[in-house]
Design an enzyme around this catalytic site. Structure first.
Site, PDB file in Angstrom:
ATOM      1  N   ASP A   1      -5.226  -6.365   3.050  1.00 31.03           N
ATOM      2  CA  ASP A   1      -6.468  -6.424   1.891  1.00 31.03           C
ATOM      3  C   ASP A   1      -7.769  -6.503   2.920  1.00 31.03           C
ATOM      4  O   ASP A   1      -9.114  -5.800   2.400  1.00 31.03           O
ATOM      5  CB  ASP A   1      -6.697  -7.639   1.099  1.00 31.03           C
TER       6      ASP A   1
ATOM      7  N   GLY B   1     -11.235   4.221 -19.042  1.00 31.82           N
ATOM      8  CA  GLY B   1     -12.732   4.576 -19.208  1.00 31.82           C
ATOM      9  C   GLY B   1     -13.207   5.275 -20.463  1.00 31.82           C
ATOM     10  O   GLY B   1     -14.303   5.781 -20.902  1.00 31.82           O
TER      11      GLY B   1
ATOM     12  N   ARG C   1       6.179   7.312  -6.914  1.00 28.94           N
ATOM     13  CA  ARG C   1       5.298   7.173  -8.059  1.00 28.94           C
ATOM     14  C   ARG C   1       4.869   8.772  -8.665  1.00 28.94           C
ATOM     15  O   ARG C   1       4.949   9.685  -7.855  1.00 28.94           O
ATOM     16  CB  ARG C   1       3.791   6.621  -7.792  1.00 28.94           C
TER      17      ARG C   1
ATOM     18  N   ASP D   1      -1.148  -1.306 -10.628  1.00 29.29           N
ATOM     19  CA  ASP D   1      -1.640  -2.604 -10.335  1.00 29.29           C
ATOM     20  C   ASP D   1      -1.502  -3.501 -11.688  1.00 29.29           C
ATOM     21  O   ASP D   1      -1.843  -2.971 -12.293  1.00 29.29           O
ATOM     22  CB  ASP D   1      -2.886  -2.795  -9.553  1.00 29.29           C
TER      23      ASP D   1
ATOM     24  N   TRP E   1      -0.314   5.127  -0.659  1.00 36.30           N
ATOM     25  CA  TRP E   1      -1.064   5.694  -1.646  1.00 36.30           C
ATOM     26  C   TRP E   1      -2.771   5.414  -1.513  1.00 36.30           C
ATOM     27  O   TRP E   1      -3.410   5.495  -2.364  1.00 36.30           O
ATOM     28  CB  TRP E   1      -0.605   4.637  -2.832  1.00 36.30           C
TER      29      TRP E   1
ATOM     30  N   GLU F   1       0.843  -1.319   0.079  1.00 32.98           N
ATOM     31  CA  GLU F   1      -0.044   0.166   0.236  1.00 32.98           C
ATOM     32  C   GLU F   1       0.762   1.531   0.117  1.00 32.98           C
ATOM     33  O   GLU F   1       0.423   2.340   0.446  1.00 32.98           O
ATOM     34  CB  GLU F   1      -0.810  -0.028   1.273  1.00 32.98           C
TER      35      GLU F   1
END
Length: 522
Positions: A427, A246, A229, A322, A374, A183
């Protein structure tokens, strides 16, 4: 002078929680097989093909230990093979009603079966080892079950990391020097533990570096390098609000043909209801891939040119995603990834792994990182919720008291430690906080924590045979990490379990109550 404007590091983070033997639909092994079929198979195939062309240092690929274990598990390998066969049959069943979709799905399912049967029958580790040995990828490691490390006690954090790094060494022949911090979670001081474990670099989120992500940065005086990142680049692809997947011409993830389970529609529009979405058109999708790949290459080039002008030297952009985005969530993702990797060098962008970027000297001055992640708010709020932190605190206490130096391996304590690591997975809190299969996540966290409490009580009472019978009754009795040795828990003054009898007895009675209600599975 260099012949490139700067360096892009694509980082792919592959992770799913432990799902084997824990349900099938809508959450459970189906989730694993969908991601495997639609993301892991085509992404690895892409990397193998590009590697076969002589391309090197393409991607920094993280595969969490808990996912790697499932990708090597004979049970999961058999399950995926069955799932792929079912995918092919579903495509055939749709042919009378949706002939074009059925033909396209037939081709995709057939290709996936071919890849599995020719390359994957012995699991993921041989393929990952080959890619790493050939210099095509850098492999990242991480803690065993992807726990949110800032909320762990220091000794538990060290144990989880050591188990995970040792697992990677067994599977791929190398103990990773780089990790994906689960994470992107960080708390001040964690760098000392990373350095002690031999970790040289890790991925954090861009805001942890205050957006100054153009170079890797040493964390304090530790020598551990943080790669942040670059959200200006990463969010062009996917963000909480927008991104290429999208686009109106891509396959819509949420619209199903319910008789076959296939996805027949394109996005069409963000506010278009499922019944009004237009049919999926592979030609339109291919044109969108070409358009968006070109746009991304332009964005990366311009970002690196701007960094070079500001810093007065070639710089770095880290685009981290991911892995499951590419194929599972975004059907066209692997094709887009291939187009980008092929186009970047021609645009003057050097493609590199994090380790290669370090070797090239893309390192800036030291920095002090704040508490970060994140997740929402870039802080800990998603995981720091009382519903989980209280149970996790008890689980850590029981783990600490049950484990530590001993003369011989103890299967009961090993099993307790394994269940504790599963209970501490990040998770469960994430899924509950995001209302994504929240009840499944709560049930899984309680299941593993209850098993820890029950085993702790049996160990404290000296009921060894009862403990073995209890483990044998679990549907997932085979350990996730067979090498896990509870004696390696990093505590020089490990207390015996009996020192907290009251706590253990309370937890054990609660677990026994759950067992009577829910049966042998816990």
């Amino acid at each position: 002078m260099t012949d490139h404007v700067g360096t892009l590091c694509l980082v792919l983070h592959s992770h799913l929680p432990h799902l084997a033997h824990h349900g099938r639909w809508p959450v459970g092994e189906e989730w694993l097989y969908q991601a495997w079929a639609h993301s892991y198979l085509p992404v690895v195939d892409l990397l193998e093909r590009l590697g076969g062309e002589g391309r090197r240092q393409l991607v920094t690929l993280g595969v969490t230990p808990v996912l790697a274990a499932q990708l090597d598990d004979p049970h999961c390998l058999r399950g995926l093979h069955d799932w792929l066969g079912g995918w092919l049959l579903r495509a055939h069943s749709a042919a009378p009603r949706l002939p074009d979709l059925a033909a396209d799905e037939h081709r995709r399912a057939s290709r996936a079966l071919e890849l599995f049967e020719t390359r994957w029958r012995h699991g993921a580790s041989p393929l990952l080892r080959e890619l790493a040995d050939g210099g095509v990828v850098e492999l990242l490691g991480g803690p065993a079950t992807h726990p949110f490390a800032p909320l762990l006690d220091e000794d538990v954090r060290a144990f989880a990391l050591d188990v995970g790094l040792a697992d990677a060494a067994l599977r791929t022949g190398r103990r990773p020097r780089g990790i994906w911090a689960p994470e992107c979670g960080y708390a001040p001081g964690m760098e000392a533990g990373y350095a002690a474990a031999g970790v040289g670099h890790l991925v954090v989120d861009g805001p942890a570096l205050h957006g100054d992500t153009g170079l890797l940065r040493p964390v304090g005086a530790s020598g551990v390098l943080a790669a942040g990142r670059d959200l200006d680049v990463t969010y062009r692809v996917w963000s909480p609000r927008a991104g290429y997947p999208g686009g109106r011409d891509y396959r819509d993830f949420h619209t199903f043909d319910h008789p076959s389970g296939l996805k027949p529609a394109r996005v069409t529009g963000r506010r278009v209801p499922p019944e009004r979405k237009r049919p999926y058109d592979p030609a339109r999708a291919a044109a969108a891939v070409a358009r968006d790949a070109a746009d991304f290459v332009r964005v990366v080039h311009d970002r690196l040119a701007g960094l070079r002008a500001r810093l007065g030297r070639p710089a770095l952009a880290v685009a981290a995603f991911d892995t499951e985005l590419f194929g599972h969530w975004w059907s066209e993702g692997p094709a887009w990834l291939e187009a980008v990797l092929r186009a970047l060098p021609g645009a003057g962008v050097r493609v590199s792994t994090l380790a290669d970027a370090i070797a090239a000297g893309l390192v800036g001055p030291a920095v002090e990182l704040p508490p970060s992640s994140w997740g929402s708010g870039k802080d800990w709020r998603v995981w720091d919720v009382e519903e989980f932190t209280g149970v996790n605190g008890t689980t850590q206490k029981l783990l600490r008291e049950a484990c530590g130096p001993g003369s011989a391996r103890d299967p009961l304590r090993d099993a307790l430690a394994g269940q504790a690591l599963l209970a501490l997975s990040s998770d469960w809190a994430f899924m509950a906080s995001k209302h994504s299969a929240a009840q499944y996540a709560r049930d899984r966290a309680r299941l593993h924590a209850g098993r820890v409490a029950e085993l702790a009580g049996l160990v404290a009472a000296g009921r060894v045979r009862a403990g073995h019978r209890r483990i044998a009754a679990w549907p997932d009795a085979e350990p996730v990490f067979g090498h896990l040795d509870a004696r390696t828990f990093p505590s020089s003054a490990c207390l015996p379990v009996e020192n907290d009898t009251a706590l253990i007895n309370r937890a054990s009675r609660a677990a026994e109550g759950r067992s009577r209600r829910h049966g042998p599975g816990g």
